[in-house]
Write a protein that holds these residues in place. Sequence first.
Motif, PDB file in Angstrom:
ATOM      1  N   TYR A  88      44.506  45.833  46.048  1.00  0.00           N
ATOM      2  CA  TYR A  88      45.776  45.107  45.895  1.00  0.00           C
ATOM      3  C   TYR A  88      45.559  43.605  46.008  1.00  0.00           C
ATOM      4  CZ  TYR A  88      48.667  49.290  45.815  1.00  0.00           C
ATOM      5  OH  TYR A  88      49.269  50.473  45.444  1.00  0.00           O
ATOM      6  N   GLN A  89      44.667  43.207  46.890  1.00  0.00           N
ATOM      7  CA  GLN A  89      44.385  41.779  47.029  1.00  0.00           C
ATOM      8  C   GLN A  89      43.709  41.235  45.773  1.00  0.00           C
ATOM      9  OE1 GLN A  89      42.350  40.719  50.643  1.00  0.00           O
ATOM     10  NE2 GLN A  89      41.997  38.606  49.999  1.00  0.00           N
ATOM     11  N   ALA A  90      42.794  42.016  45.198  1.00  0.00           N
ATOM     12  CA  ALA A  90      42.136  41.593  43.958  1.00  0.00           C
ATOM     13  C   ALA A  90      43.140  41.514  42.816  1.00  0.00           C
ATOM     14  CB  ALA A  90      41.011  42.577  43.607  1.00  0.00           C
ATOM     15  N   SER A  91      44.031  42.495  42.744  1.00  0.00           N
ATOM     16  CA  SER A  91      45.052  42.492  41.699  1.00  0.00           C
ATOM     17  C   SER A  91      45.952  41.282  41.827  1.00  0.00           C
ATOM     18  CB  SER A  91      45.877  43.781  41.792  1.00  0.00           C
ATOM     19  OG  SER A  91      46.918  43.777  40.830  1.00  0.00           O
ATOM     20  N   GLU A  92      46.361  40.975  43.057  1.00  0.00           N
ATOM     21  CA  GLU A  92      47.226  39.816  43.287  1.00  0.00           C
ATOM     22  C   GLU A  92      46.504  38.513  42.967  1.00  0.00           C
ATOM     23  OE1 GLU A  92      49.772  37.794  46.964  1.00  0.00           O
ATOM     24  OE2 GLU A  92      48.799  39.736  47.210  1.00  0.00           O
ATOM     25  N   TYR A  93      45.235  38.438  43.336  1.00  0.00           N
ATOM     26  CA  TYR A  93      44.440  37.236  43.066  1.00  0.00           C
ATOM     27  C   TYR A  93      44.312  37.007  41.560  1.00  0.00           C
ATOM     28  CZ  TYR A  93      40.579  33.869  43.374  1.00  0.00           C
ATOM     29  OH  TYR A  93      39.788  32.745  43.268  1.00  0.00           O
ATOM     30  N   ALA A  94      44.011  38.080  40.815  1.00  0.00           N
ATOM     31  CA  ALA A  94      43.860  37.958  39.363  1.00  0.00           C
ATOM     32  C   ALA A  94      45.164  37.527  38.700  1.00  0.00           C
ATOM     33  CB  ALA A  94      43.391  39.290  38.778  1.00  0.00           C
ATOM     34  N   TYR A  95      46.273  38.050  39.194  1.00  0.00           N
ATOM     35  CA  TYR A  95      47.569  37.696  38.606  1.00  0.00           C
ATOM     36  C   TYR A  95      47.941  36.252  38.948  1.00  0.00           C
ATOM     37  CZ  TYR A  95      52.528  37.756  37.493  1.00  0.00           C
ATOM     38  OH  TYR A  95      53.758  37.457  36.975  1.00  0.00           O
ATOM     39  N   THR A  96      47.702  35.859  40.202  1.00  0.00           N
ATOM     40  CA  THR A  96      48.077  34.517  40.653  1.00  0.00           C
ATOM     41  C   THR A  96      47.239  33.432  39.989  1.00  0.00           C
ATOM     42  OG1 THR A  96      48.741  35.410  42.800  1.00  0.00           O
ATOM     43  CG2 THR A  96      48.358  33.036  42.671  1.00  0.00           C
ATOM     44  N   HIS A  97      45.920  33.677  39.880  1.00  0.00           N
ATOM     45  CA  HIS A  97      45.014  32.634  39.386  1.00  0.00           C
ATOM     46  C   HIS A  97      44.783  32.672  37.882  1.00  0.00           C
ATOM     47  CE1 HIS A  97      44.149  32.532  43.705  1.00  0.00           C
ATOM     48  NE2 HIS A  97      43.616  31.342  43.505  1.00  0.00           N
ATOM     49  N   PHE A  98      44.858  33.865  37.289  1.00  0.00           N
ATOM     50  CA  PHE A  98      44.529  33.976  35.858  1.00  0.00           C
ATOM     51  C   PHE A  98      45.678  34.494  35.008  1.00  0.00           C
ATOM     52  CE2 PHE A  98      40.596  35.090  38.326  1.00  0.00           C
ATOM     53  CZ  PHE A  98      40.012  33.835  38.217  1.00  0.00           C
ATOM     54  N   GLY A  99      46.769  34.889  35.664  1.00  0.00           N
ATOM     55  CA  GLY A  99      47.940  35.346  34.917  1.00  0.00           C
ATOM     56  C   GLY A  99      47.773  36.697  34.270  1.00  0.00           C
ATOM     57  N   SER A 138      35.825  39.697  38.476  1.00  0.00           N
ATOM     58  CA  SER A 138      34.722  39.543  39.416  1.00  0.00           C
ATOM     59  C   SER A 138      35.066  38.503  40.478  1.00  0.00           C
ATOM     60  CB  SER A 138      33.456  39.121  38.663  1.00  0.00           C
ATOM     61  OG  SER A 138      32.395  38.878  39.562  1.00  0.00           O
ATOM     62  N   ARG A 139      35.691  37.397  40.055  1.00  0.00           N
ATOM     63  CA  ARG A 139      36.114  36.381  41.028  1.00  0.00           C
ATOM     64  C   ARG A 139      37.181  36.943  41.964  1.00  0.00           C
ATOM     65  NH1 ARG A 139      36.269  33.154  36.196  1.00  0.00           N
ATOM     66  NH2 ARG A 139      34.358  31.934  35.974  1.00  0.00           N
ATOM     67  N   ALA A 140      38.059  37.775  41.402  1.00  0.00           N
ATOM     68  CA  ALA A 140      39.102  38.377  42.226  1.00  0.00           C
ATOM     69  C   ALA A 140      38.502  39.290  43.291  1.00  0.00           C
ATOM     70  CB  ALA A 140      40.068  39.157  41.337  1.00  0.00           C
ATOM     71  N   PHE A 141      37.529  40.104  42.909  1.00  0.00           N
ATOM     72  CA  PHE A 141      36.884  40.991  43.883  1.00  0.00           C
ATOM     73  C   PHE A 141      35.983  40.210  44.835  1.00  0.00           C
ATOM     74  CE2 PHE A 141      38.035  44.578  41.107  1.00  0.00           C
ATOM     75  CZ  PHE A 141      38.435  45.481  42.073  1.00  0.00           C
ATOM     76  N   ARG A 142      35.414  39.143  44.318  1.00  0.00           N
ATOM     77  CA  ARG A 142      34.599  38.295  45.192  1.00  0.00           C
ATOM     78  C   ARG A 142      35.437  37.789  46.365  1.00  0.00           C
ATOM     79  NH1 ARG A 142      31.323  32.824  43.302  1.00  0.00           N
ATOM     80  NH2 ARG A 142      31.138  31.886  45.370  1.00  0.00           N
ATOM     81  N   ASN A 143      36.650  37.369  46.076  1.00  0.00           N
ATOM     82  CA  ASN A 143      37.542  36.900  47.126  1.00  0.00           C
ATOM     83  C   ASN A 143      38.014  38.044  48.016  1.00  0.00           C
ATOM     84  OD1 ASN A 143      39.635  34.833  48.242  1.00  0.00           O
ATOM     85  ND2 ASN A 143      40.883  36.562  47.587  1.00  0.00           N
ATOM     86  N   ALA A 144      38.408  39.160  47.377  1.00  0.00           N
ATOM     87  CA  ALA A 144      38.989  40.269  48.125  1.00  0.00           C
ATOM     88  C   ALA A 144      37.985  40.967  49.029  1.00  0.00           C
ATOM     89  CB  ALA A 144      39.605  41.280  47.156  1.00  0.00           C
ATOM     90  N   VAL A 145      36.723  41.018  48.622  1.00  0.00           N
ATOM     91  CA  VAL A 145      35.691  41.691  49.428  1.00  0.00           C
ATOM     92  C   VAL A 145      35.090  40.743  50.456  1.00  0.00           C
ATOM     93  CG1 VAL A 145      33.437  42.821  49.359  1.00  0.00           C
ATOM     94  CG2 VAL A 145      35.145  43.349  47.617  1.00  0.00           C
ATOM     95  N   ALA A 146      34.824  39.515  50.047  1.00  0.00           N
ATOM     96  CA  ALA A 146      34.115  38.582  50.927  1.00  0.00           C
ATOM     97  C   ALA A 146      34.966  38.106  52.093  1.00  0.00           C
ATOM     98  CB  ALA A 146      33.621  37.385  50.124  1.00  0.00           C
ATOM     99  N   GLN A 147      36.260  37.917  51.873  1.00  0.00           N
ATOM    100  CA  GLN A 147      37.108  37.391  52.938  1.00  0.00           C
ATOM    101  C   GLN A 147      37.122  38.273  54.187  1.00  0.00           C
ATOM    102  OE1 GLN A 147      38.405  34.402  53.181  1.00  0.00           O
ATOM    103  NE2 GLN A 147      37.529  33.906  51.182  1.00  0.00           N
ATOM    104  N   PRO A 148      37.339  39.595  54.048  1.00  0.00           N
ATOM    105  CA  PRO A 148      37.290  40.438  55.255  1.00  0.00           C
ATOM    106  C   PRO A 148      35.911  40.443  55.918  1.00  0.00           C
ATOM    107  CG  PRO A 148      38.355  41.595  53.442  1.00  0.00           C
ATOM    108  CD  PRO A 148      37.738  40.378  52.869  1.00  0.00           C
ATOM    109  N   LEU A 149      34.855  40.372  55.111  1.00  0.00           N
ATOM    110  CA  LEU A 149      33.505  40.373  55.675  1.00  0.00           C
ATOM    111  C   LEU A 149      33.233  39.091  56.448  1.00  0.00           C
ATOM    112  CD1 LEU A 149      31.451  41.886  52.697  1.00  0.00           C
ATOM    113  CD2 LEU A 149      32.050  42.991  54.858  1.00  0.00           C
TER     114      LEU A 149
END
Length: 206
Positions: A88-99, A138-149
């Motif tokens: 969900y975080q990756a989906s939101e990131y992709a929508y917010t940053h890339f539309g 990939s950028r969306a998952f990079r943010n969504a995975v790396a932040q919790p880690l």
Amino acid sequence: MKYQASERLRIAWHWLPLEALVVVVCVVFGWGLTTIMSKPVYQARVDIRIQRHLLRHASAKQRQQQRKKDIANVGQFSVMPHQSAVLYQASEYAYTHFGIWQPVQDLSESVTAAPIKGKPVLRVTVASSSRLIAEENSRAFRNAVAQPLKALAHYKVTVTQQPTIRVTNTMLKPMLKFMVVVGIGLAAVMPYSVDYVRGRGRGKNA
């Protein structure tokens, strides 16, 4: 019709050239089918290095032991890209940053994560038929995975974006393996089928 072992061997040897031809034809058919139907896939990759912090005065032996532990432990993070919160975080990131809005299920099917052998590194790979979408996801998952880690205590997390690669005919190997099995099966049955048909033909003629 029952065949003795020696008779089976004789029939198989007699039809060996045709059996080999059947296997080759199946392999060529599988290769041609995947070549015609397959589309290029772009894979955008992110490497996430996950290492536990060590004290500055740690010895070389301690560092070596900790590296082995880090390599052994990195596999447990492979499930992260498929966790609901991350998706969900990756989906939101992709929508917010890339539309771009994509169903969570589609995102889940497009991403894989696996440790790199011999390294405390988790490689997150996002695939798409579009290079742009693969890189954006990939950028969306990079943010969504790396932040919790990065929020983990006592761990150092380093993220590196790898070059996007173009993969053609991704189904070739599975298809060839399948067609080899099919070809061997047909080749194994074919001599007995021909022998059976010939036997029936001789019976009718008699």
